[in-house]
Design an enzyme around this catalytic site. Structure first.
Site, mmCIF file in Angstrom:
data_model
loop_
_atom_site.group_PDB
_atom_site.id
_atom_site.type_symbol
_atom_site.label_atom_id
_atom_site.label_comp_id
_atom_site.label_asym_id
_atom_site.label_seq_id
_atom_site.Cartn_x
_atom_site.Cartn_y
_atom_site.Cartn_z
ATOM 1 N N TYR A 2 -13.112 0.349 10.017
ATOM 2 C CA TYR A 2 -11.668 0.630 10.071
ATOM 3 C C TYR A 2 -11.122 0.324 11.466
ATOM 4 C CZ TYR A 2 -7.428 3.610 9.857
ATOM 5 O OH TYR A 2 -6.150 4.100 9.899
ATOM 6 N N ILE A 35 -1.438 -1.485 -5.618
ATOM 7 C CA ILE A 35 -2.231 -1.907 -6.781
ATOM 8 C C ILE A 35 -2.436 -0.736 -7.736
ATOM 9 C CG2 ILE A 35 -3.418 -3.846 -5.686
ATOM 10 C CD1 ILE A 35 -5.762 -1.932 -5.086
ATOM 11 N N GLY A 82 0.835 -1.216 0.000
ATOM 12 C CA GLY A 82 0.000 0.000 0.000
ATOM 13 C C GLY A 82 0.856 1.246 0.000
ATOM 14 N N ILE A 118 -2.553 -7.314 -1.924
ATOM 15 C CA ILE A 118 -2.410 -8.102 -0.688
ATOM 16 C C ILE A 118 -3.478 -9.193 -0.565
ATOM 17 C CG2 ILE A 118 -1.192 -6.324 0.628
ATOM 18 C CD1 ILE A 118 -4.017 -5.916 2.067
ATOM 19 N N LEU A 124 1.682 3.514 -2.178
ATOM 20 C CA LEU A 124 1.438 4.739 -2.940
ATOM 21 C C LEU A 124 0.380 5.633 -2.294
ATOM 22 C CD1 LEU A 124 1.682 3.465 -6.617
ATOM 23 C CD2 LEU A 124 3.435 4.522 -5.197
HETATM 24 N N1 LIG Z 1 -2.565 8.669 7.284
HETATM 25 C C1 LIG Z 1 -2.917 8.661 8.564
HETATM 26 O O1 LIG Z 1 -3.257 9.684 9.145
HETATM 27 C C2 LIG Z 1 -2.876 7.364 9.316
HETATM 28 C C3 LIG Z 1 -3.131 7.389 10.694
HETATM 29 C C4 LIG Z 1 -3.168 6.196 11.395
HETATM 30 C C5 LIG Z 1 -2.855 5.003 10.759
HETATM 31 N N2 LIG Z 1 -2.586 5.012 9.423
HETATM 32 C C6 LIG Z 1 -2.324 3.748 8.783
HETATM 33 O O2 LIG Z 1 -1.132 3.829 8.018
HETATM 34 C C7 LIG Z 1 -1.275 3.046 6.829
HETATM 35 C C8 LIG Z 1 -0.986 3.908 5.623
HETATM 36 O O3 LIG Z 1 -1.914 4.968 5.629
HETATM 37 P P1 LIG Z 1 -2.092 5.941 4.386
HETATM 38 O O4 LIG Z 1 -2.625 7.202 4.944
HETATM 39 O O5 LIG Z 1 -0.882 5.951 3.548
HETATM 40 O O6 LIG Z 1 -3.281 5.211 3.621
HETATM 41 P P2 LIG Z 1 -3.812 5.525 2.139
HETATM 42 O O7 LIG Z 1 -5.275 5.268 2.125
HETATM 43 O O8 LIG Z 1 -3.333 6.841 1.677
HETATM 44 O O9 LIG Z 1 -3.057 4.407 1.279
HETATM 45 C C9 LIG Z 1 -3.420 3.055 1.364
HETATM 46 C C10 LIG Z 1 -2.921 2.351 0.124
HETATM 47 O O10 LIG Z 1 -3.382 0.990 0.166
HETATM 48 C C11 LIG Z 1 -3.560 0.596 -1.165
HETATM 49 N N3 LIG Z 1 -4.405 -0.589 -1.270
HETATM 50 C C12 LIG Z 1 -5.755 -0.673 -1.231
HETATM 51 N N4 LIG Z 1 -6.151 -1.936 -1.489
HETATM 52 C C13 LIG Z 1 -5.026 -2.676 -1.675
HETATM 53 C C14 LIG Z 1 -4.782 -4.027 -1.995
HETATM 54 N N5 LIG Z 1 -5.770 -4.910 -2.179
HETATM 55 N N6 LIG Z 1 -3.500 -4.439 -2.130
HETATM 56 C C15 LIG Z 1 -2.465 -3.564 -1.961
HETATM 57 N N7 LIG Z 1 -2.646 -2.265 -1.681
HETATM 58 C C16 LIG Z 1 -3.927 -1.819 -1.541
HETATM 59 C C17 LIG Z 1 -4.191 1.803 -1.841
HETATM 60 O O11 LIG Z 1 -4.034 1.737 -3.249
HETATM 61 C C18 LIG Z 1 -3.454 2.954 -1.185
HETATM 62 O O12 LIG Z 1 -2.386 3.417 -1.992
HETATM 63 C C19 LIG Z 1 -2.684 2.461 6.862
HETATM 64 O O13 LIG Z 1 -2.650 1.159 7.354
HETATM 65 C C20 LIG Z 1 -3.410 3.360 7.831
HETATM 66 O O14 LIG Z 1 -4.441 2.677 8.497
HETATM 67 C C21 LIG Z 1 -2.595 6.159 8.695
HETATM 68 C C1 LIG Z 2 -6.448 8.622 12.029
HETATM 69 C C2 LIG Z 2 -6.191 7.765 10.838
HETATM 70 O O1 LIG Z 2 -6.315 6.431 11.087
HETATM 71 C C3 LIG Z 2 -6.699 8.206 9.515
HETATM 72 N N1 LIG Z 2 -6.059 9.447 9.117
HETATM 73 C C4 LIG Z 2 -8.195 8.408 9.487
HETATM 74 O O2 LIG Z 2 -8.623 9.489 9.767
HETATM 75 O O3 LIG Z 2 -8.906 7.497 9.185
#
Ligand SMILES: NC(=O)c1ccc[n+]([C@@H]2O[C@H](COP(=O)([O-])OP(=O)(O)OC[C@H]3O[C@@H](n4cnc5c(N)ncnc54)[C@H](O)[C@@H]3O)[C@@H](O)[C@H]2O)c1
Ligand SMILES: C[C@@H](O)[C@H](N)C(=O)O
Length: 374
Positions: free
Chosen positions: A196, A90, A63, A108, A65
């Site tokens: 989520y 993907i 994931g 995945i 990108l």
């Molecule tokens: N950004 C935040 O504020 C934040 C906060 C807490 C936790 N997280 C966690 O950190 C991680 C990354 O977050 P993010 O903000 O980069 O998320 P995002 O939504 O920006 O990116 C998620 C990526 O997962 C990919 N994806 C979706 N389905 C898929 C599949 N079947 N196979 C492979 N890839 C797939 C998407 O194409 C996307 O690029 C996540 O697990 C998220 O829960 C993020």
């Molecule tokens: C907090 C975190 O998991 C994500 N940025 C969301 O709001 O869903």
């Protein structure tokens, strides 16, 4: 019978103590083509990553990108070398990302494809970033279940099968309205009301189960809302705190989808990525648990706007509340207690609200805009 009870007690102790005691507990999971049954390789070794002290880890990011993955790849490549870090997703990568280092397709939900990548590239560390975030997850629950739960199962199995060190991010969204909210400790009631959040509690528990049961080197941080300058958020509840900077610099105004008084834990991406590497590099014996809260700052949209105003005096914020996001935010922590991370592996954040706002506006070139406005 006393002997049977003694044996039961011993097995119970081994399961509870986990691999730190040096014991192997039981059958190890591995999937093989053409069967979904567990197979138990006699010579399997599930202790930490199979790299020697001098080797660099060979890293796979799933994931990659999304909002956080490209930054993580850049950060890890500086440390471990460009070719030792493979970004996967993907989605089709833009040119500049495709040319900045190894970047491949990986779904995945396709276990064989995952295993092929791990084997062919001799992967030793896996950062599992694929997920559907809180707001998009509510809009597509069945896809969120597939990606966040079934996908996680594939990741755990491939990591256990190949003795990988595995990082899975959790979130403030893993807590719910019945959790203590200010501050929220590491261990407390977790009854989130989003798919989520439910999937992230599941990930925390499954990862810890694999650690105790199979010796998988699972490490997990509960991230706050992450704020990044050069990447877009993927459909979460905290997205406003990224978008505000784009709109402030471009248009001088921003329409916020949360109420002005909604206080949530937040963190600048540099702190988040550094914490991620630090917990992955922490000696196993320093980790008293496998899932940690990390924290930096908590603010409301109103307070963030006040800070932006110090740099862009004509900035205006208006509110048009999205009821789905507001209900989610109202069920999340106001602040996180991260004292265990600070004590166990020395976690310390660098960015508070003023530094965050200055850094974000500098990146987006607010100086130019303020200068033009004057
Ligand atoms: N950004 C935040 O504020 C934040 C906060 C807490 C936790 N997280 C966690 O950190 C991680 C990354 O977050 P993010 O903000 O980069 O998320 P995002 O939504 O920006 O990116 C998620 C990526 O997962 C990919 N994806 C979706 N389905 C898929 C599949 N079947 N196979 C492979 N890839 C797939 C998407 O194409 C996307 O690029 C996540 O697990 C998220 O829960 C993020
Ligand atoms: C907090 C975190 O998991 C994500 N940025 C969301 O709001 O869903």
């Amino acid at each position: 019978m006393p002997v049977v009870r003694m044996l039961q007690h011993l097995v119970g102790q081994m399961l509870l103590q986990g691999p730190a005691c040096g014991c192997r507990t039981s059958a190890l999971p591995a999937r093989f083509p053409g069967t979904s049954r567990w197979h138990i390789p006699a010579d399997a070794n599930f202790h930490s990553a199979s790299l020697s002290e001098t080797d660099q880890p060979r890293v796979l990011i799933t994931g990659g990108l999304g909002q956080l993955g490209v930054g993580l790849a850049n950060f890890l490549r500086k440390r471990f070398g460009k070719d030792n870090v493979i970004l996967s997703d993907i989605r089709k990568p833009p040119d500049h990302i495709f040319h900045s280092g190894p970047c491949i397709y990986s779904d995945i939900l396709d276990y064989k494809n995952l295993r092929e990548i791990v084997v062919n590239n001799r992967i030793t560390w896996l950062f599992h970033y694929s997920a559907l975030l809180s707001a998009v997850g509510e809009a597509n629950v069945s896809l969120a279940k597939a990606v966040n739960i079934t996908g996680l199962h594939n990741i755990l199995d491939v990591a256990a099968e190949h003795s990988l060190r595995l990082f899975v991010p959790s979130t403030i969204g893993a807590f719910g309205p019945t959790s203590p909210r200010n501050p929220t400790p590491d261990l407390c009631i977790q009854r989130p009301r989003t798919i989520y959040g439910v999937s992230k509690v599941h990930a925390e528990l499954m990862g810890e189960y694999y650690y105790y049961r199979y010796g998988l080197d699972f490490r997990c941080l509960r991230y706050p809302g992450i704020i990044s300058a050069d990447s877009q958020p993927g459909g979460g509840t905290t997205d406003y705190a990224v978008q505000i900077f784009h709109d402030a610099v471009k248009n001088g105004k921003f329409e916020c989808n949360l109420k002005p008084s909604t206080r949530l834990p937040m963190m600048y991406i540099d702190d988040c990525l550094r914490a991620t590497l630090e917990v992955m590099e922490a000696p196993a014996e320093s980790l008293s648990m496998r899932t940690y809260n990390i924290s930096a700052m908590s603010f409301t949209p109103e307070e963030l706007a006040q800070e932006v105003l110090k740099h862009i005096p004509e900035f205006q914020i208006t509110y048009n509340v999205d009821s789905v996001r507001q209900a989610i935010a109202d069920s999340w922590p106001v602040s996180l207690d991260d004292s265990n991370a600070r004590k166990d592996w020395g976690w310390k954040h660098d960015f508070d609200l003023p530094e965050l706002v200055t850094t974000m506006l500098n990146f987006h070139g607010s100086d130019t805009r303020v200068a033009q406005a004057n």
